[in-house]
Design a protein around this motif. Sequence first.
Motif, PDB file in Angstrom:
ATOM      1  N   GLY A 188       0.776  -1.239   0.000  1.00  0.00           N
ATOM      2  CA  GLY A 188       0.000   0.000   0.000  1.00  0.00           C
ATOM      3  C   GLY A 188       0.800   1.278   0.000  1.00  0.00           C
ATOM      4  O   GLY A 188       0.250   2.352   0.265  1.00  0.00           O
ATOM      5  N   ILE A 189       2.087   1.216  -0.287  1.00  0.00           N
ATOM      6  CA  ILE A 189       2.911   2.425  -0.337  1.00  0.00           C
ATOM      7  C   ILE A 189       2.753   3.058  -1.724  1.00  0.00           C
ATOM      8  O   ILE A 189       3.022   2.405  -2.739  1.00  0.00           O
ATOM      9  CB  ILE A 189       4.393   2.121  -0.064  1.00  0.00           C
ATOM     10  N   PRO A 190       2.341   4.316  -1.819  1.00  0.00           N
ATOM     11  CA  PRO A 190       2.142   4.941  -3.130  1.00  0.00           C
ATOM     12  C   PRO A 190       3.452   5.051  -3.911  1.00  0.00           C
ATOM     13  O   PRO A 190       4.544   5.109  -3.336  1.00  0.00           O
ATOM     14  CB  PRO A 190       1.595   6.339  -2.773  1.00  0.00           C
ATOM     15  N   LEU A 191       3.335   5.082  -5.217  1.00  0.00           N
ATOM     16  CA  LEU A 191       4.496   5.260  -6.076  1.00  0.00           C
ATOM     17  C   LEU A 191       5.209   6.563  -5.744  1.00  0.00           C
ATOM     18  O   LEU A 191       4.568   7.597  -5.508  1.00  0.00           O
ATOM     19  CB  LEU A 191       4.069   5.263  -7.550  1.00  0.00           C
ATOM     20  N   GLY A 192       6.529   6.505  -5.708  1.00  0.00           N
ATOM     21  CA  GLY A 192       7.312   7.694  -5.403  1.00  0.00           C
ATOM     22  C   GLY A 192       7.520   7.943  -3.929  1.00  0.00           C
ATOM     23  O   GLY A 192       8.138   8.940  -3.549  1.00  0.00           O
ATOM     24  N   ARG A 193       7.018   7.048  -3.082  1.00  0.00           N
ATOM     25  CA  ARG A 193       7.175   7.222  -1.637  1.00  0.00           C
ATOM     26  C   ARG A 193       7.987   6.064  -1.044  1.00  0.00           C
ATOM     27  O   ARG A 193       7.656   5.502  -0.011  1.00  0.00           O
ATOM     28  CB  ARG A 193       5.815   7.364  -0.944  1.00  0.00           C
ATOM     29  N   ASP A 194       9.071   5.738  -1.719  1.00  0.00           N
ATOM     30  CA  ASP A 194       9.992   4.694  -1.261  1.00  0.00           C
ATOM     31  C   ASP A 194       9.312   3.332  -1.147  1.00  0.00           C
ATOM     32  O   ASP A 194       9.572   2.559  -0.226  1.00  0.00           O
ATOM     33  CB  ASP A 194      10.643   5.085   0.076  1.00  0.00           C
ATOM     34  N   GLU A 195       8.469   3.059  -2.145  1.00  0.00           N
ATOM     35  CA  GLU A 195       7.734   1.794  -2.146  1.00  0.00           C
ATOM     36  C   GLU A 195       8.652   0.586  -2.371  1.00  0.00           C
ATOM     37  O   GLU A 195       8.254  -0.561  -2.119  1.00  0.00           O
ATOM     38  CB  GLU A 195       6.644   1.818  -3.223  1.00  0.00           C
ATOM     39  N   HIS A 196       9.883   0.832  -2.811  1.00  0.00           N
ATOM     40  CA  HIS A 196      10.815  -0.254  -3.112  1.00  0.00           C
ATOM     41  C   HIS A 196      11.522  -0.801  -1.872  1.00  0.00           C
ATOM     42  O   HIS A 196      12.158  -1.865  -1.946  1.00  0.00           O
ATOM     43  CB  HIS A 196      11.883   0.245  -4.087  1.00  0.00           C
ATOM     44  N   LEU A 197      11.448  -0.122  -0.762  1.00  0.00           N
ATOM     45  CA  LEU A 197      12.216  -0.528   0.413  1.00  0.00           C
ATOM     46  C   LEU A 197      11.690  -1.851   0.975  1.00  0.00           C
ATOM     47  O   LEU A 197      10.485  -2.017   1.175  1.00  0.00           O
ATOM     48  CB  LEU A 197      12.144   0.563   1.490  1.00  0.00           C
ATOM     49  N   PRO A 198      12.576  -2.803   1.273  1.00  0.00           N
ATOM     50  CA  PRO A 198      12.152  -4.138   1.754  1.00  0.00           C
ATOM     51  C   PRO A 198      11.951  -4.158   3.264  1.00  0.00           C
ATOM     52  O   PRO A 198      12.669  -4.847   3.999  1.00  0.00           O
ATOM     53  CB  PRO A 198      13.319  -5.029   1.318  1.00  0.00           C
ATOM     54  N   TYR A 199      10.956  -3.435   3.720  1.00  0.00           N
ATOM     55  CA  TYR A 199      10.756  -3.267   5.161  1.00  0.00           C
ATOM     56  C   TYR A 199       9.551  -4.037   5.695  1.00  0.00           C
ATOM     57  O   TYR A 199       9.040  -3.729   6.772  1.00  0.00           O
ATOM     58  CB  TYR A 199      10.594  -1.785   5.487  1.00  0.00           C
ATOM     59  N   ARG A 200       9.081  -5.023   4.957  1.00  0.00           N
ATOM     60  CA  ARG A 200       7.978  -5.880   5.419  1.00  0.00           C
ATOM     61  C   ARG A 200       8.555  -7.237   5.798  1.00  0.00           C
ATOM     62  O   ARG A 200       9.364  -7.808   5.063  1.00  0.00           O
ATOM     63  CB  ARG A 200       6.927  -6.032   4.326  1.00  0.00           C
ATOM     64  N   PHE A 201       8.108  -7.760   6.970  1.00  0.00           N
ATOM     65  CA  PHE A 201       8.644  -9.005   7.494  1.00  0.00           C
ATOM     66  C   PHE A 201       7.497  -9.938   7.885  1.00  0.00           C
ATOM     67  O   PHE A 201       6.541  -9.511   8.525  1.00  0.00           O
ATOM     68  CB  PHE A 201       9.547  -8.738   8.695  1.00  0.00           C
ATOM     69  N   VAL A 202       7.623 -11.215   7.503  1.00  0.00           N
ATOM     70  CA  VAL A 202       6.564 -12.199   7.731  1.00  0.00           C
ATOM     71  C   VAL A 202       7.177 -13.482   8.277  1.00  0.00           C
ATOM     72  O   VAL A 202       8.214 -13.942   7.778  1.00  0.00           O
ATOM     73  CB  VAL A 202       5.805 -12.506   6.417  1.00  0.00           C
ATOM     74  N   ASP A 203       6.546 -14.068   9.289  1.00  0.00           N
ATOM     75  CA  ASP A 203       6.923 -15.393   9.763  1.00  0.00           C
ATOM     76  C   ASP A 203       6.520 -16.391   8.685  1.00  0.00           C
ATOM     77  O   ASP A 203       5.337 -16.539   8.371  1.00  0.00           O
ATOM     78  CB  ASP A 203       6.194 -15.687  11.080  1.00  0.00           C
ATOM     79  N   GLN A 204       7.506 -17.074   8.101  1.00  0.00           N
ATOM     80  CA  GLN A 204       7.251 -17.961   6.964  1.00  0.00           C
ATOM     81  C   GLN A 204       6.198 -19.026   7.285  1.00  0.00           C
ATOM     82  O   GLN A 204       5.394 -19.394   6.421  1.00  0.00           O
ATOM     83  CB  GLN A 204       8.557 -18.614   6.516  1.00  0.00           C
ATOM     84  N   ALA A 205       6.161 -19.522   8.510  1.00  0.00           N
ATOM     85  CA  ALA A 205       5.201 -20.564   8.878  1.00  0.00           C
ATOM     86  C   ALA A 205       3.757 -20.069   8.804  1.00  0.00           C
ATOM     87  O   ALA A 205       2.831 -20.878   8.664  1.00  0.00           O
ATOM     88  CB  ALA A 205       5.513 -21.078  10.286  1.00  0.00           C
ATOM     89  N   TYR A 206       3.572 -18.757   8.907  1.00  0.00           N
ATOM     90  CA  TYR A 206       2.223 -18.178   8.907  1.00  0.00           C
ATOM     91  C   TYR A 206       1.942 -17.380   7.636  1.00  0.00           C
ATOM     92  O   TYR A 206       0.939 -16.655   7.566  1.00  0.00           O
ATOM     93  CB  TYR A 206       2.048 -17.257  10.118  1.00  0.00           C
TER      94      TYR A 206
END
Length: 238
Positions: A188-206
Motif C-alpha cells: 500500500g505504499i504509493p508510487l514515489g514514496r519509497d515503495e521499493h524498500l524491503p521493510y515488510r517481514f513475515v513469519d514464513q510458517a504463517y
Amino acid sequence: MSATNPFNREPNPLPSAFFQRDSRELATCLLGKVIRHFHQGLWLSARIIETEAYRRDEKGSHASLGLTHSRRALFMEAGTLYMYYARGGDSLNISAAGEGDGVLIKSGYPVVDEISGPESLELMRRLNPAASGELRETRRLCNGQTLLCRSLHLKVPEWNAQQLDPARLIIDDDGYRPEQIIQTTRLGIPLGRDEHLPYRFVDQAYAPFCTRNPLGRTRREGHDYHLFHAVPDAWKTC
C-alpha cells in the motif's frame, strides 16, 4: 480470572528496553510475540506474524510528514503505541529507537492457550464478524491491521500515545521463535514514496494467514522476496 492476576502461567511481557532498537530490527524481533488485551473479563490474544518497519527519513512513513498531535506517539519514547485510522478501521503501531521511527503490526494469528482459552477466541470472533454477519473463520480473524485491532478490541481513542499496561495490554514472549522470516516490500505504499524498500517481514510458517501471502505462485525468491533463517544466537535479545 481477574485483570490483576489472570494468568495460569507467569507471563513474560516485553520490557521497555526491548523497543530501544532500530525499527527494522524491532520489526523482526516482534514476530512471534503475542499481543494480549484484557476485555470483558478475558484476555484476547494474537501472535504477531507480519510487521512493517518505518523510518522518519523515508517518504512512506507518517513521521516524514512532520510532528502533529495525532502522530506525536512516533516522536515519544520507544515502546509508545501509535494508533490511527486506516480504511475506516483502527491500526496499531509501536515507536522504535530513533525519533519518528516505528513498526506497524500488520497481521496476527489468534492464540488459544492457558491464558486465553476457547471463550476468548469466541469473543474475538463475535467482535469481528464477516461482512455477511456470520462468524469469521479463525484463520481470517487477524489477517490485516484493522482486522487485528477489531478482533482484539484495540481503539485509537483509548490507546494512541499510550504505554503498554501490565493489567490491560501486554506483548508477551511465550518462547516461540520463527524458524524462517520473509523480507519483502511493504504493502500500500504509493508510487514515489519509497515503495521499493524491503521493510515488510513475515513469519514464513504463517505466510498463508498474513495480509497478502508473499510466497505467491508468480513470486520468486531473491527477486520478489528474501528468506532467511532465524539463527538462535541472533535472537538472544529478541
